[in-house]
Design a protein around this motif. Sequence first.
Motif, PDB file in Angstrom:
ATOM      1  N   ASN A  80       1.143  -1.420  -0.210  1.00 53.66           N
ATOM      2  CA  ASN A  80       0.398   0.058   0.302  1.00 53.66           C
ATOM      3  C   ASN A  80       1.148   1.103   0.171  1.00 53.66           C
ATOM      4  O   ASN A  80       0.499   2.156   0.320  1.00 53.66           O
ATOM      5  CB  ASN A  80      -0.801   0.409   1.046  1.00 53.66           C
ATOM      6  CG  ASN A  80      -1.849  -1.153   0.851  1.00 53.66           C
ATOM      7  OD1 ASN A  80      -2.612  -1.176   0.278  1.00 53.66           O
ATOM      8  ND2 ASN A  80      -2.039  -1.378   2.401  1.00 53.66           N
ATOM      9  N   GLY A  81       2.289   1.048  -0.891  1.00 50.71           N
ATOM     10  CA  GLY A  81       3.341   2.682  -0.622  1.00 50.71           C
ATOM     11  C   GLY A  81       2.840   3.030   0.641  1.00 50.71           C
ATOM     12  O   GLY A  81       3.155   3.871   0.926  1.00 50.71           O
ATOM     13  N   ASN A 104       2.031   7.332  -0.125  1.00 46.67           N
ATOM     14  CA  ASN A 104       0.553   7.050  -0.204  1.00 46.67           C
ATOM     15  C   ASN A 104      -0.194   8.323   0.932  1.00 46.67           C
ATOM     16  O   ASN A 104      -0.694   8.287   1.583  1.00 46.67           O
ATOM     17  CB  ASN A 104       0.122   5.914   1.188  1.00 46.67           C
ATOM     18  CG  ASN A 104       0.566   5.679   2.328  1.00 46.67           C
ATOM     19  OD1 ASN A 104       1.263   6.583   2.362  1.00 46.67           O
ATOM     20  ND2 ASN A 104       0.258   4.478   2.988  1.00 46.67           N
ATOM     21  N   ASP A 105       1.608   9.150   0.586  1.00 51.78           N
ATOM     22  CA  ASP A 105       1.062  10.379   1.682  1.00 51.78           C
ATOM     23  C   ASP A 105       0.695  11.434   0.168  1.00 51.78           C
ATOM     24  O   ASP A 105       0.634  10.938  -1.078  1.00 51.78           O
ATOM     25  CB  ASP A 105       1.978  11.031   1.832  1.00 51.78           C
ATOM     26  CG  ASP A 105       3.607  11.511   1.850  1.00 51.78           C
ATOM     27  OD1 ASP A 105       3.363  10.951   0.661  1.00 51.78           O
ATOM     28  OD2 ASP A 105       4.388  11.478   2.075  1.00 51.78           O
ATOM     29  N   PHE A 110      -4.109   5.813  -3.741  1.00 50.86           N
ATOM     30  CA  PHE A 110      -3.557   6.035  -2.608  1.00 50.86           C
ATOM     31  C   PHE A 110      -4.566   7.186  -1.768  1.00 50.86           C
ATOM     32  O   PHE A 110      -4.416   6.712  -0.790  1.00 50.86           O
ATOM     33  CB  PHE A 110      -2.039   5.597  -2.255  1.00 50.86           C
ATOM     34  CG  PHE A 110      -1.693   4.608  -2.483  1.00 50.86           C
ATOM     35  CD1 PHE A 110      -2.228   3.099  -2.474  1.00 50.86           C
ATOM     36  CD2 PHE A 110      -0.356   4.348  -3.551  1.00 50.86           C
ATOM     37  CE1 PHE A 110      -1.608   2.091  -2.632  1.00 50.86           C
ATOM     38  CE2 PHE A 110       0.306   3.134  -3.118  1.00 50.86           C
ATOM     39  CZ  PHE A 110      -0.365   2.244  -3.666  1.00 50.86           C
TER      40      PHE A 110
END
Length: 315
Positions: free
Chosen positions: A129-130, A145-146, A295
Amino acid sequence: MSEKHEASGVSTTGHVWDDDLADLTNEPPKWWMLGLTASALFVVVYWLYYPSIPFATTNGFFKGIGGWTAIKEMEADVGEVEAVRGKFEARLKGMTPAAILADSELTEYVTRSGKVLFGDNCAACHGQNGIGTHDKEGLFAPILNDDDWLYGGKIEDIHASIEGGRQGMMMAHKDMLSAAEIDALANAVAKGQPTSTPLFAAKGCTACHGEDGKGNQAMGSANLVDKIWRFEVRNDKLNDAENMKRLVEGSKRTITYGVNSGDPQGRAAVMPSFKEAGKLSDTEIKKLAVYVYKFGGGQSDAPAAAAAPAAGAAK
Ligand code: HEC
Ligand code: HEC
């Protein structure tokens, strides 16, 4: 040789231990007999319908009158899936990642296969999920995912990162700066105030990180004023002062030995090109771009609603 059981008045099988304990000859209840017969019938029908009894003399087996095989069942299932997928895949071919993103049905489809592709090709470096991956020297591959991006978070930027690969370059400064200068710069950078020391401009940091220290996404030169660090993540077990100390040490290391600089002590940060390596098809790269965008950190063309990132988060 049946006797009557005194307490119940029913005949016994002859097994009598005492007044309370004896084998009686009661018939089993009707429901039970029905159940037994039904299960026996079911077994016979099942045996006849499905492949069942192996032949004793040959390697064969009774094939069943229903013609069922596991392969046929699987082929039917796969056929159904392929029919649905084929429709989607044909549409994806001619579309840009942005167009896919604008279509919610396609986006949902792409996100599902993107998850598998990401697990197979990207998670080893970027984490499931990065969430990013660390080695002993800090964050190796950036968090995906930010909403903080070295090379830009628009769908086209993300697509370009995956297609062409990325490799930021910062030279080692160990021969250009004194220890005191490196110390001063590292402390200013760690506070998120690189321009607070005149060295930042005087020593040429501005050439890549900009006059204001905000970096340049075209070359992936990190934003040094957003307090989000490319190579460091905040360690919640440490207090603020200890985290600051780590950050200063990490920045010193980056400044001294550089990034992808060829210096053996420099930081290595190479994102391979997935097109060049021929590892992924064009469609797969598009799927991944949409997946990574989704994401949650992807940016639209409209000016981003600049939510303040958590202090000490990483890129
Ligand atoms: C060998 C490790 C490795 C693999 C495998 C890898 N990456 Fe990367 N990726 C990196 C590194 C390291 C960077 C940062 C490069 C830099 O600092 O210049 C990066 C950067 C990126 C960026 C840009 C991030 C930003 O902040 O702008 C994206 C997007 C990305 N990777 C997506 C992917 C996807 C999708 C895959 C799978 C197809 C993938 N990466 C596979 C190591 C990897
Ligand atoms: C040739 C261009 C270039 C110059 C000159 C340069 N940098 Fe960098 N710097 C980069 C790039 C590119 C990165 C990001 C590397 C990556 O992640 O791939 C970076 C990363 C950094 C980082 C890590 C940022 C983070 O978020 O963890 C620090 C600290 C830094 N630079 C400080 C400096 C200082 C101080 C100077 C001046 C002495 C300087 N840089 C000069 C290109 C440059």
